[in-house]
Design an enzyme around this catalytic site. Structure first.
Site, PDB file in Angstrom:
ATOM      1  N   ASN A 233       0.848 -19.318 -70.030  1.00 44.47           N
ATOM      2  CA  ASN A 233       2.115 -19.643 -69.795  1.00 44.47           C
ATOM      3  C   ASN A 233       2.694 -20.020 -71.139  1.00 44.47           C
ATOM      4  O   ASN A 233       2.268 -21.251 -71.462  1.00 44.47           O
ATOM      5  CB  ASN A 233       2.153 -20.897 -68.864  1.00 44.47           C
ATOM      6  CG  ASN A 233       3.553 -21.599 -68.377  1.00 44.47           C
ATOM      7  OD1 ASN A 233       4.604 -21.342 -69.103  1.00 44.47           O
ATOM      8  ND2 ASN A 233       3.481 -22.311 -67.282  1.00 44.47           N
TER       9      ASN A 233
ATOM     10  N   ARG B   5      17.701 -32.944 -67.013  1.00 47.76           N
ATOM     11  CA  ARG B   5      18.755 -32.147 -66.738  1.00 47.76           C
ATOM     12  C   ARG B   5      19.800 -32.594 -65.525  1.00 47.76           C
ATOM     13  O   ARG B   5      19.189 -33.238 -64.574  1.00 47.76           O
ATOM     14  CB  ARG B   5      18.402 -30.799 -66.227  1.00 47.76           C
ATOM     15  CG  ARG B   5      17.920 -29.875 -67.421  1.00 47.76           C
ATOM     16  CD  ARG B   5      17.176 -28.576 -66.851  1.00 47.76           C
ATOM     17  NE  ARG B   5      15.607 -28.228 -67.200  1.00 47.76           N
ATOM     18  CZ  ARG B   5      14.720 -27.835 -66.604  1.00 47.76           C
ATOM     19  NH1 ARG B   5      15.238 -26.833 -65.693  1.00 47.76           N
ATOM     20  NH2 ARG B   5      13.663 -27.552 -66.914  1.00 47.76           N
TER      21      ARG B   5
ATOM     22  N   HIS C  78      11.421 -21.233 -60.757  1.00 44.41           N
ATOM     23  CA  HIS C  78      10.131 -21.578 -60.058  1.00 44.41           C
ATOM     24  C   HIS C  78       9.812 -20.823 -58.941  1.00 44.41           C
ATOM     25  O   HIS C  78       9.256 -21.261 -57.918  1.00 44.41           O
ATOM     26  CB  HIS C  78      10.700 -23.186 -59.387  1.00 44.41           C
ATOM     27  CG  HIS C  78      10.803 -24.416 -60.450  1.00 44.41           C
ATOM     28  ND1 HIS C  78      11.924 -25.326 -60.368  1.00 44.41           N
ATOM     29  CD2 HIS C  78      10.268 -24.493 -61.640  1.00 44.41           C
ATOM     30  CE1 HIS C  78      11.677 -26.063 -61.235  1.00 44.41           C
ATOM     31  NE2 HIS C  78      10.928 -25.673 -62.045  1.00 44.41           N
TER      32      HIS C  78
ATOM     33  N   GLU D  90       0.693 -22.688 -59.498  1.00 42.61           N
ATOM     34  CA  GLU D  90       1.589 -21.487 -59.824  1.00 42.61           C
ATOM     35  C   GLU D  90       0.447 -20.708 -60.528  1.00 42.61           C
ATOM     36  O   GLU D  90       0.696 -19.278 -60.821  1.00 42.61           O
ATOM     37  CB  GLU D  90       2.629 -21.870 -60.992  1.00 42.61           C
ATOM     38  CG  GLU D  90       3.836 -22.394 -60.138  1.00 42.61           C
ATOM     39  CD  GLU D  90       4.702 -23.391 -61.168  1.00 42.61           C
ATOM     40  OE1 GLU D  90       4.312 -24.518 -61.201  1.00 42.61           O
ATOM     41  OE2 GLU D  90       5.679 -22.805 -61.473  1.00 42.61           O
TER      42      GLU D  90
ATOM     43  N   ARG E   6       3.332 -15.749 -67.228  1.00 40.56           N
ATOM     44  CA  ARG E   6       4.417 -16.213 -66.602  1.00 40.56           C
ATOM     45  C   ARG E   6       5.793 -15.631 -67.517  1.00 40.56           C
ATOM     46  O   ARG E   6       5.638 -16.196 -68.687  1.00 40.56           O
ATOM     47  CB  ARG E   6       4.277 -17.852 -66.596  1.00 40.56           C
ATOM     48  CG  ARG E   6       5.615 -18.395 -66.012  1.00 40.56           C
ATOM     49  CD  ARG E   6       5.794 -20.052 -65.924  1.00 40.56           C
ATOM     50  NE  ARG E   6       6.940 -20.296 -65.399  1.00 40.56           N
ATOM     51  CZ  ARG E   6       7.568 -21.370 -65.849  1.00 40.56           C
ATOM     52  NH1 ARG E   6       7.027 -22.138 -67.173  1.00 40.56           N
ATOM     53  NH2 ARG E   6       8.567 -21.951 -65.127  1.00 40.56           N
TER      54      ARG E   6
END
Ligand code: AMP
Length: 424
Positions: free
Chosen positions: A32, A267, A206, A410, A117
């Site tokens: 990742n 965010r 996601h 993940e 990823r």
């Protein structure tokens, strides 16, 4: 020296595919790659066990750090290295050295694939994909819609390809799970020609986590994914919700970029788009400054100065009003999305909380569900307070809709998808 926490190797092992493939190369390295960091895990897909995991951070700075945790034989002691790591190639070389020191070198014939990823796969990539020059060019073509993420992902891929050019490298896309969204959910109501010319639509992110958690939630209910409708709430530093009908995503809260939707650590999530040009006009801010404001200085941090839910809860307990306001704004948005996705799905079997906040912050779960009893939703205070790494139901017996806590994984999902592709 710190000790890395993470999903237990035992849990991964419990979810393993069968051992039939034990003879063939069965290890998958999951990478990742961010702009200044590389996270990695090495998994053995013959039994789903995790062999090692780690992180290189602050790449390109003087103070880079590598933390490597071998997990063989149940060992979890983390080794750390400090000192400048100039670029991704140097980072991966250092990772390879650490793995080799544990007898897990990247030159091993047991390595079946490297799974990457990749944040943005546009509309083209609906499945994990073996990377070739044409795939690289397409990921590159998507840089304008993912300027922060895809360049870093590409760096990691190119570095890994140079290291093991003979090995299948698989891209697993964050957007892929959401490509099943109907046009009604994916389209913004803006001029169609302009939208299409610039590939402006809702992509969602996601996806690997939403796919994994929705499937694990079905398993927890003793059902097949096709049989259940699930609202997945991935609440980490980034946060997104999805509505999953029978295993397929029908709506999600992130859009063209990961800025839309829920309140996140830094965010804003949803704001009136007019905020942007209002700030341009009245505050003389540039597009880049507003981008930074909404992505880095908003959300929980913007509201109260902290983005860690633990610290926010501590401040609330001490009577801090700004922290309480941040929590309330966060939970209000969450509740709105639960209601909206309930309406989108029509029938809901479970609401599943996952990621750092979703898995650990019982007060967030309780506050988001409280008041939704008419929708068949409730949280059992005792069950909700239990801390565990295992998937679990925290709603009372009588509730029509299950409220579940399902730890996401993940890396395991990327390894599974990569291995399934290369082992055919
Ligand atoms: P993630 O992006 O999934 O790693 O989630 C990171 C976020 O999870 C942190 O910023 C915290 O807000 C939150 N978090 C992690 N552990 C806890 C905890 N024990 N209680 C509350 N929030 C937590």
């Amino acid at each position: 020296m710190s000790t890395t926490t993470g999903p237990s190797p035992d849990r991964a092992a419990a979810e393993a595919p069968d051992r039939a493939a034990a003879e063939a190369p069965s290890r998958v390295l999951v990478l990742n790659s961010g702009s200044s960091s590389v996270k990695y895990q090495l998994l053995d897909m013959s039994d789903g066990s995790r062999l090692a995991l780690g992180l290189v951070e602050r790449i390109g700075e003087e103070t880079s750090r590598l933390a490597h945790t071998p997990l063989l034989d149940g060992g979890r002691a983390t080794r750390e290295r400090f000192g400048p790591v100039p670029d991704h190639a140097a980072a991966l070389k250092a990772v390879a050295e650490e793995l080799a020191a544990d007898g897990l070198g990247l030159d091993s014939p047991e390595l079946a694939a490297i799974g990457h990823r990749v944040v943005h796969g546009g509309l083209r990539f609906t499945e994990p994909t073996v990377i070739d020059d044409e795939v690289l060019a397409e990921i590159e073509r998507l840089v304008p819609v993912a300027p922060l993420h895809n360049p870093a992902n590409l760096l990691g891929i190119r570095t890994a390809m140079a290291l093991r050019p003979d090995l299948p490298q698989v891209a697993v896309f964050d957007t892929a799970f959401h490509t099943t969204m109907p046009e009604a959910a994916a389209r913004y109501a803006i001029d169609v020609e302009t939208a299409d010319a610039h590939r402006i639509r809702r992509y969602g992110f996601h996806g690997t986590s939403h796919a994994y958690v929705s499937r694990e939630t079905a398993k927890l209910l003793g059902k097949e994914p096709e049989e259940v409708n699930v609202i997945v709430l991935h609440l980490g530093n980034g946060a997104s919700a999805s509505a999953v009908r029978g295993g397929r995503c029908v709506d999600t809260s992130m859009g063209l970029t990961p800025l839309e939707g829920l309140v996140m650590g830094t965010r804003s999530g949803d704001v009136d788009p007019a905020v942007t040009f209002h700030l341009m006009r009245v505050a003389d801010m540039s597009a880049d400054e507003i981008d930074t404001l909404l992505n880095k200085k908003s959300g929980l941090v913007g509201l109260c100065g902290d983005n860690d839910m633990r610290e926010i809860r501590r401040r609330i307990d001490a009577g801090d009003e700004r922290a309480a306001l941040a929590f309330d704004v966060y939970v209000h948005r969450l509740k709105k999305y639960i209601g909206a996705y309930y309406a989108v799905l029509g029938r809901v079997d479970a609401v599943a909380f996952t990621a750092g906040v979703g898995e650990n912050a019982a007060p967030v779960r309780e506050a988001a569900i409280t008041g939704l009893e008419e929708l068949g939703l409730a949280v059992d205070a005792g069950l909700n307070a239990v801390r565990s790494d295992e998937p679990r139901i925290v709603s009372p017996e009588y509730a029509r809709v299950a409220v579940a806590v399902v730890p996401t994984d993940e890396e395991l999902e990327i390894a599974r998808q990569s291995y399934a592709l290369v082992s055919g």
